[in-house]
Design a protein around this motif. Structure first.
Motif, PDB file in Angstrom:
ATOM      1  N   GLU A  72      54.506  34.897  30.485  1.00 55.77           N
ATOM      2  CA  GLU A  72      53.820  35.476  31.641  1.00 55.77           C
ATOM      3  C   GLU A  72      54.548  35.135  32.938  1.00 55.77           C
ATOM      4  O   GLU A  72      54.557  35.929  33.889  1.00 55.77           O
ATOM      5  CB  GLU A  72      52.367  34.974  31.719  1.00 55.77           C
ATOM      6  N   LEU A  76      56.046  37.841  35.798  1.00 58.00           N
ATOM      7  CA  LEU A  76      55.769  37.776  37.236  1.00 58.00           C
ATOM      8  C   LEU A  76      57.057  37.647  38.042  1.00 58.00           C
ATOM      9  O   LEU A  76      57.193  38.270  39.106  1.00 58.00           O
ATOM     10  CB  LEU A  76      54.836  36.596  37.528  1.00 58.00           C
ATOM     11  N   GLY A 114      50.983  43.139  36.140  1.00 58.07           N
ATOM     12  CA  GLY A 114      49.696  43.270  35.450  1.00 58.07           C
ATOM     13  C   GLY A 114      49.714  42.577  34.105  1.00 58.07           C
ATOM     14  O   GLY A 114      48.760  41.863  33.749  1.00 58.07           O
ATOM     15  N   LEU A 117      49.650  38.725  34.677  1.00 54.14           N
ATOM     16  CA  LEU A 117      48.335  38.228  35.106  1.00 54.14           C
ATOM     17  C   LEU A 117      47.326  38.258  33.967  1.00 54.14           C
ATOM     18  O   LEU A 117      46.508  37.336  33.821  1.00 54.14           O
ATOM     19  CB  LEU A 117      47.828  39.061  36.290  1.00 54.14           C
ATOM     20  N   LEU A 118      47.388  39.298  33.147  1.00 49.29           N
ATOM     21  CA  LEU A 118      46.461  39.386  32.013  1.00 49.29           C
ATOM     22  C   LEU A 118      46.777  38.327  30.970  1.00 49.29           C
ATOM     23  O   LEU A 118      45.854  37.787  30.324  1.00 49.29           O
ATOM     24  CB  LEU A 118      46.529  40.787  31.390  1.00 49.29           C
ATOM     25  N   MET A 122      43.616  36.185  33.429  1.00 47.64           N
ATOM     26  CA  MET A 122      42.928  36.533  34.665  1.00 47.64           C
ATOM     27  C   MET A 122      41.989  37.705  34.408  1.00 47.64           C
ATOM     28  O   MET A 122      42.280  38.591  33.615  1.00 47.64           O
ATOM     29  CB  MET A 122      43.940  36.895  35.756  1.00 47.64           C
ATOM     30  N   GLU A 124      40.106  41.147  34.455  1.00 45.82           N
ATOM     31  CA  GLU A 124      40.637  42.490  34.686  1.00 45.82           C
ATOM     32  C   GLU A 124      40.228  43.036  36.053  1.00 45.82           C
ATOM     33  O   GLU A 124      41.000  43.744  36.707  1.00 45.82           O
ATOM     34  CB  GLU A 124      40.149  43.447  33.589  1.00 45.82           C
ATOM     35  N   VAL A 127      42.509  41.590  38.621  1.00 45.98           N
ATOM     36  CA  VAL A 127      43.823  42.226  38.541  1.00 45.98           C
ATOM     37  C   VAL A 127      43.799  43.579  39.251  1.00 45.98           C
ATOM     38  O   VAL A 127      44.718  43.920  40.008  1.00 45.98           O
ATOM     39  CB  VAL A 127      44.258  42.407  37.075  1.00 45.98           C
ATOM     40  N   SER A 128      42.734  44.350  39.034  1.00 48.76           N
ATOM     41  CA  SER A 128      42.597  45.650  39.692  1.00 48.76           C
ATOM     42  C   SER A 128      42.532  45.500  41.208  1.00 48.76           C
ATOM     43  O   SER A 128      43.152  46.273  41.952  1.00 48.76           O
ATOM     44  CB  SER A 128      41.347  46.373  39.193  1.00 48.76           C
ATOM     45  N   ILE A 130      43.802  43.045  42.977  1.00 49.95           N
ATOM     46  CA  ILE A 130      45.135  42.653  43.434  1.00 49.95           C
ATOM     47  C   ILE A 130      46.042  43.883  43.530  1.00 49.95           C
ATOM     48  O   ILE A 130      46.781  44.053  44.509  1.00 49.95           O
ATOM     49  CB  ILE A 130      45.744  41.599  42.491  1.00 49.95           C
ATOM     50  N   PHE A 131      45.973  44.755  42.525  1.00 43.89           N
ATOM     51  CA  PHE A 131      46.769  45.985  42.545  1.00 43.89           C
ATOM     52  C   PHE A 131      46.407  46.839  43.757  1.00 43.89           C
ATOM     53  O   PHE A 131      47.290  47.388  44.441  1.00 43.89           O
ATOM     54  CB  PHE A 131      46.535  46.786  41.263  1.00 43.89           C
TER      55      PHE A 131
END
Length: 361
Positions: A72, A76, A114, A117-118, A122, A124, A127-128, A130-131
């Motif tokens: 991961e 990143l 994504g 982070l998953l 983290m 979901e 994550v959305s 953050i996007f």
């Protein structure tokens, strides 16, 4: 394309016409002229977007085959710089190759971030969010057509994902109502927006077309409501919310069409309003149809052919889907379509007659 000498001659001619001592920044004018000539057509931009998406999928497949998904941290470390590179490279040049490269890097960066982070377990929803925040930031910083388009799609797509992942399907009416209002405002205030803010004028076209696609995506999900109804946490009782907002927006657009068609008599205006409401009443429980009509009217008003074609195609699809989903007999469905067709033809002949009379004058 004009040479520097030709542009210089044009400036000298302009100076002679006004009979005054004018000073021009010839280099800046020539750079702006070159930039304008390098402006890509919508077809090239769409091909660049799809080419970037396909290239992104291939590169992501290669990275995962190479085993990058096991780390991961590695996802990143590679993803974040790719997002930054994709967003900022277009500030340097307007070359079409770099445009495609930037959109590929931008998409790949989001996918890798994504995935990283998953893998860090983290949530979901987080994550959305953050996007969405990254896309909003890019939208304010970058002046690229392609990056702005993808950023808007990420923002709207992330919002839809948050609604569905939290079983808040009824919020889609707020989503659709908000986009309908924004689109109406953007189309009707185009001239003021283009002159009010130079930064926004640079991404206006991409924001407009991306909002059209996001609006249609929401209407599609709403038109396929039975998928949500099966879950048991979605209610058809709130269909009227988005329908009322869209219908009000359509009537507001029609009021602007009166000026274009030079319709000044009150009885004609009230008649058209009454006919429009009569046409739109059957769509109260099918906001996808009225949404497509809104796109068509807005596109016609500002003479934007691209979204006009999109709106017509969407209208045909949504009407067909509505017809297919009706729980009535074939005879009843035929009567509904026949009456709707008569009303639309009446409206067409009314506007066509008015436009023809104006042309004769």
């Amino acid at each position: 394309m004009r040479t520097k000498e030709e542009i210089k001659q044009l400036l000298e001619n302009a100076q002679e016409l006004v009979n005054k001592d004018l000073k021009f920044n010839e280099e800046a004018i020539y750079r702006a002229y070159e930039k304008g000539n390098n402006h890509q057509s919508l077809t090239i931009k769409v091909l660049s977007i799809f080419g970037g998406i396909m290239a992104s999928f291939l590169f992501i497949g290669f990275l995962f085959i190479a085993g990058l998904y096991d780390s991961e941290f590695g996802l990143l470390v590679i993803g974040i710089p790719l997002i930054i590179f994709g967003a900022l490279v277009t500030k340097v040049t307007y070359n079409i190759l770099l445009d495609t490269l930037s959109i590929s890097a931008y998409i790949i960066g989001f996918v890798l971030v994504g995935g990283g982070l998953l893998q860090m377990e983290m949530n979901e929803n987080l994550v959305s969010i953050i996007f969405i925040l990254i896309a909003v930031s890019a939208l304010f910083i970058v002046r690229s057509y392609l990056i702005s388009f993808i950023s808007i799609v990420i923002i709207c797509g992330g919002s839809l994902f948050l609604m569905m992942s939290n079983n808040s399907f009824n919020l889609i009416h707020i989503y659709i109502s908000l986009l309908a209002s924004i689109l109406t405002f953007i189309y009707l205030k185009e001239a003021k927006l283009m002159t009010f803010n130079k930064a926004f004028s640079q991404i206006y076209d991409s924001v407009r077309i991306s909002l059209i696609f996001c609006f249609l995506a929401g209407l599609y999900l709403l038109g396929r409501n039975y998928r949500f109804a099966d879950i048991g946490k979605y209610s058809n009782e709130y269909f009227w919310i988005s329908s009322v907002v869209i219908i009000l927006a359509i009537l507001y657009v029609i009021s602007h069409l009166f000026e274009m068609l030079n319709i000044k008599k009150s009885e004609q205006k009230y008649g058209i309003y009454a006919l429009s409401v009569l046409i739109l009443l059957p769509t109260v429980f099918a906001p996808a149809i009225s949404g497509a009509i809104l796109i068509i009217l807005l596109s016609f008003l500002v003479n934007y052919k691209t979204s006009l074609v999109i709106g017509i195609v969407a209208f045909i699809y949504f009407v067909s889907q509505y017809y297919y989903d009706l729980h009535y007999t074939l005879l009843t469905k035929s009567i509904v379509l026949f009456c709707s067709g008569v009303l639309f033809l009446s409206l067409y002949f009314l506007t066509h007659k008015k436009l023809s009379s104006d042309e004769k004058i």
